[in-house]
Design a protein around this motif. Sequence first.
Motif, PDB file in Angstrom:
ATOM      1  N   LEU A 255     -14.327  17.080  -1.321  1.00 62.97           N
ATOM      2  CA  LEU A 255     -13.468  16.035  -1.864  1.00 62.97           C
ATOM      3  C   LEU A 255     -14.121  15.419  -3.095  1.00 62.97           C
ATOM      4  O   LEU A 255     -15.326  15.537  -3.315  1.00 62.97           O
ATOM      5  CB  LEU A 255     -13.145  14.962  -0.824  1.00 62.97           C
ATOM      6  CG  LEU A 255     -14.285  14.225  -0.117  1.00 62.97           C
ATOM      7  CD1 LEU A 255     -14.854  13.113  -0.983  1.00 62.97           C
ATOM      8  CD2 LEU A 255     -13.794  13.635   1.195  1.00 62.97           C
ATOM      9  N   THR A 256     -13.300  14.755  -3.885  1.00 61.08           N
ATOM     10  CA  THR A 256     -13.770  14.089  -5.096  1.00 61.08           C
ATOM     11  C   THR A 256     -13.748  12.586  -4.884  1.00 61.08           C
ATOM     12  O   THR A 256     -12.749  12.031  -4.414  1.00 61.08           O
ATOM     13  CB  THR A 256     -12.885  14.450  -6.303  1.00 61.08           C
ATOM     14  OG1 THR A 256     -12.949  15.867  -6.512  1.00 61.08           O
ATOM     15  CG2 THR A 256     -13.369  13.741  -7.560  1.00 61.08           C
ATOM     16  N   VAL A 257     -14.864  11.972  -5.224  1.00 60.52           N
ATOM     17  CA  VAL A 257     -14.997  10.526  -5.110  1.00 60.52           C
ATOM     18  C   VAL A 257     -15.213   9.963  -6.504  1.00 60.52           C
ATOM     19  O   VAL A 257     -16.153  10.354  -7.199  1.00 60.52           O
ATOM     20  CB  VAL A 257     -16.179  10.137  -4.192  1.00 60.52           C
ATOM     21  CG1 VAL A 257     -16.308   8.618  -4.098  1.00 60.52           C
ATOM     22  CG2 VAL A 257     -16.008  10.740  -2.811  1.00 60.52           C
ATOM     23  N   ASP A 258     -14.350   9.055  -6.922  1.00 54.68           N
ATOM     24  CA  ASP A 258     -14.521   8.374  -8.201  1.00 54.68           C
ATOM     25  C   ASP A 258     -15.388   7.142  -7.984  1.00 54.68           C
ATOM     26  O   ASP A 258     -15.092   6.319  -7.104  1.00 54.68           O
ATOM     27  CB  ASP A 258     -13.173   7.954  -8.784  1.00 54.68           C
ATOM     28  CG  ASP A 258     -12.323   9.152  -9.195  1.00 54.68           C
ATOM     29  OD1 ASP A 258     -12.883  10.256  -9.341  1.00 54.68           O
ATOM     30  OD2 ASP A 258     -11.109   8.974  -9.358  1.00 54.68           O
ATOM     31  N   VAL A 259     -16.448   7.042  -8.792  1.00 54.21           N
ATOM     32  CA  VAL A 259     -17.341   5.899  -8.679  1.00 54.21           C
ATOM     33  C   VAL A 259     -17.499   5.236 -10.040  1.00 54.21           C
ATOM     34  O   VAL A 259     -17.394   5.888 -11.084  1.00 54.21           O
ATOM     35  CB  VAL A 259     -18.728   6.308  -8.129  1.00 54.21           C
ATOM     36  CG1 VAL A 259     -18.600   6.850  -6.715  1.00 54.21           C
ATOM     37  CG2 VAL A 259     -19.403   7.324  -9.036  1.00 54.21           C
ATOM     38  N   ALA A 260     -17.731   3.950 -10.017  1.00 53.29           N
ATOM     39  CA  ALA A 260     -17.995   3.185 -11.236  1.00 53.29           C
ATOM     40  C   ALA A 260     -19.488   2.901 -11.318  1.00 53.29           C
ATOM     41  O   ALA A 260     -20.100   2.442 -10.345  1.00 53.29           O
ATOM     42  CB  ALA A 260     -17.201   1.883 -11.234  1.00 53.29           C
ATOM     43  N   VAL A 261     -20.062   3.228 -12.477  1.00 50.19           N
ATOM     44  CA  VAL A 261     -21.487   2.981 -12.693  1.00 50.19           C
ATOM     45  C   VAL A 261     -21.650   2.220 -14.002  1.00 50.19           C
ATOM     46  O   VAL A 261     -20.707   2.089 -14.797  1.00 50.19           O
ATOM     47  CB  VAL A 261     -22.286   4.296 -12.745  1.00 50.19           C
ATOM     48  CG1 VAL A 261     -22.226   5.010 -11.399  1.00 50.19           C
ATOM     49  CG2 VAL A 261     -21.763   5.195 -13.857  1.00 50.19           C
ATOM     50  N   ALA A 262     -22.847   1.718 -14.229  1.00 47.49           N
ATOM     51  CA  ALA A 262     -23.125   1.033 -15.485  1.00 47.49           C
ATOM     52  C   ALA A 262     -22.913   1.999 -16.644  1.00 47.49           C
ATOM     53  O   ALA A 262     -23.158   3.212 -16.521  1.00 47.49           O
ATOM     54  CB  ALA A 262     -24.551   0.497 -15.488  1.00 47.49           C
ATOM     55  N   SER A 263     -22.436   1.469 -17.761  1.00 46.18           N
ATOM     56  CA  SER A 263     -22.137   2.332 -18.913  1.00 46.18           C
ATOM     57  C   SER A 263     -23.360   3.102 -19.388  1.00 46.18           C
ATOM     58  O   SER A 263     -23.232   4.183 -19.974  1.00 46.18           O
ATOM     59  CB  SER A 263     -21.575   1.475 -20.048  1.00 46.18           C
ATOM     60  OG  SER A 263     -22.479   0.428 -20.384  1.00 46.18           O
ATOM     61  N   THR A 264     -24.552   2.596 -19.118  1.00 42.81           N
ATOM     62  CA  THR A 264     -25.775   3.300 -19.511  1.00 42.81           C
ATOM     63  C   THR A 264     -26.103   4.461 -18.578  1.00 42.81           C
ATOM     64  O   THR A 264     -26.952   5.296 -18.908  1.00 42.81           O
ATOM     65  CB  THR A 264     -26.959   2.318 -19.526  1.00 42.81           C
ATOM     66  OG1 THR A 264     -27.045   1.672 -18.250  1.00 42.81           O
ATOM     67  CG2 THR A 264     -26.757   1.256 -20.602  1.00 42.81           C
ATOM     68  N   ASP A 265     -25.453   4.515 -17.398  1.00 41.99           N
ATOM     69  CA  ASP A 265     -25.744   5.566 -16.416  1.00 41.99           C
ATOM     70  C   ASP A 265     -24.645   6.615 -16.322  1.00 41.99           C
ATOM     71  O   ASP A 265     -24.797   7.596 -15.584  1.00 41.99           O
ATOM     72  CB  ASP A 265     -25.955   4.950 -15.028  1.00 41.99           C
ATOM     73  CG  ASP A 265     -27.154   4.026 -14.995  1.00 41.99           C
ATOM     74  OD1 ASP A 265     -28.087   4.231 -15.790  1.00 41.99           O
ATOM     75  OD2 ASP A 265     -27.156   3.091 -14.155  1.00 41.99           O
ATOM     76  N   GLY A 266     -23.538   6.421 -17.027  1.00 41.75           N
ATOM     77  CA  GLY A 266     -22.413   7.332 -16.888  1.00 41.75           C
ATOM     78  C   GLY A 266     -22.744   8.765 -17.248  1.00 41.75           C
ATOM     79  O   GLY A 266     -22.467   9.691 -16.479  1.00 41.75           O
ATOM     80  N   ALA A 267     -23.344   8.976 -18.388  1.00 48.43           N
ATOM     81  CA  ALA A 267     -23.665  10.337 -18.833  1.00 48.43           C
ATOM     82  C   ALA A 267     -24.714  10.983 -17.935  1.00 48.43           C
ATOM     83  O   ALA A 267     -24.640  12.181 -17.622  1.00 48.43           O
ATOM     84  CB  ALA A 267     -24.147  10.295 -20.289  1.00 48.43           C
ATOM     85  N   VAL A 268     -25.706  10.197 -17.522  1.00 49.66           N
ATOM     86  CA  VAL A 268     -26.760  10.732 -16.659  1.00 49.66           C
ATOM     87  C   VAL A 268     -26.175  11.206 -15.333  1.00 49.66           C
ATOM     88  O   VAL A 268     -26.484  12.295 -14.843  1.00 49.66           O
ATOM     89  CB  VAL A 268     -27.846   9.658 -16.420  1.00 49.66           C
ATOM     90  CG1 VAL A 268     -28.887  10.172 -15.428  1.00 49.66           C
ATOM     91  CG2 VAL A 268     -28.490   9.259 -17.729  1.00 49.66           C
ATOM     92  N   LEU A 269     -25.299  10.380 -14.735  1.00 48.31           N
ATOM     93  CA  LEU A 269     -24.703  10.748 -13.453  1.00 48.31           C
ATOM     94  C   LEU A 269     -23.780  11.945 -13.601  1.00 48.31           C
ATOM     95  O   LEU A 269     -23.756  12.833 -12.726  1.00 48.31           O
ATOM     96  CB  LEU A 269     -23.937   9.560 -12.874  1.00 48.31           C
ATOM     97  CG  LEU A 269     -23.254   9.800 -11.530  1.00 48.31           C
ATOM     98  CD1 LEU A 269     -24.259  10.252 -10.483  1.00 48.31           C
ATOM     99  CD2 LEU A 269     -22.525   8.554 -11.062  1.00 48.31           C
ATOM    100  N   ALA A 270     -23.034  12.018 -14.680  1.00 50.17           N
ATOM    101  CA  ALA A 270     -22.145  13.157 -14.884  1.00 50.17           C
ATOM    102  C   ALA A 270     -22.945  14.453 -14.978  1.00 50.17           C
ATOM    103  O   ALA A 270     -22.522  15.499 -14.459  1.00 50.17           O
ATOM    104  CB  ALA A 270     -21.321  12.945 -16.145  1.00 50.17           C
TER     105      ALA A 270
END
Length: 233
Positions: free
Chosen positions: A199-214
């Motif tokens: 399954l896919t879970v959408d999560v909100a992270v700090a804008s500074t962590d978005g690219a790293v998490l992706a």
Amino acid sequence: MSTTGTAPAAAQEAPSGLTPPAPPRTLATRRRRPALIGLSVALIAAGGLAGAFTVLSSGERTPVLMVAKQIPYGEVVTERDLTVVSIGLDPALETVAAADKDEIVGKRATTDLLAGSLVTGESVTDKPLIGRDQQLVGLRLKPGQLPTTPLTPGRSVLVVSTPDASANTDPEGGKRDEMPKTLPAEVVRVGEPDTNGNLTVDVAVASTDGAVLASRAASGDIALVVEPKKAAG
């Protein structure tokens, strides 16, 4: 010479030992009191009115808003999504009056609103899904990469990096005992699992962590850890 005369009084009395019947008593006629009768009728009428009022009060109904069709989390509520039903009054039931529809339409659902459920003040919000300093990242997770306990929007989680075992070894081949990298996130929406349980879970992270998490999510070497709920207040 015999003499004929009236028999002595003693001879005409009832035989010895028998009590003569008593004369019938005349029953006194009871007088009815009009004032008492009127009071009784008034009390009966008052009781009937009280019963009727109770029945009518218990049957009093109020028009409120109900979800006509399912509204996914985060979707904007429209007039077509809502309908009006009449229900009995219950102080413990929090509902939205039909007259307040304009206060609901145009706002976003705070959770998946199922068809047939009553709308409450907490069913919608005028806040955006993510804050201005956040980014939305989708995580494709397999069974074992997240708890079996269902996730709900708004729940705090940690996204843990789980690299291959080779990445945790030093140049000499020894195992390095390092803490895994983690990123805090907040669940925004949970998709439906596929036939394999992914399954896919959408999560909100700090804008500074978005690219790293992706980048970490693309490799699939991640796991989701659920944080404890914060105490109210």
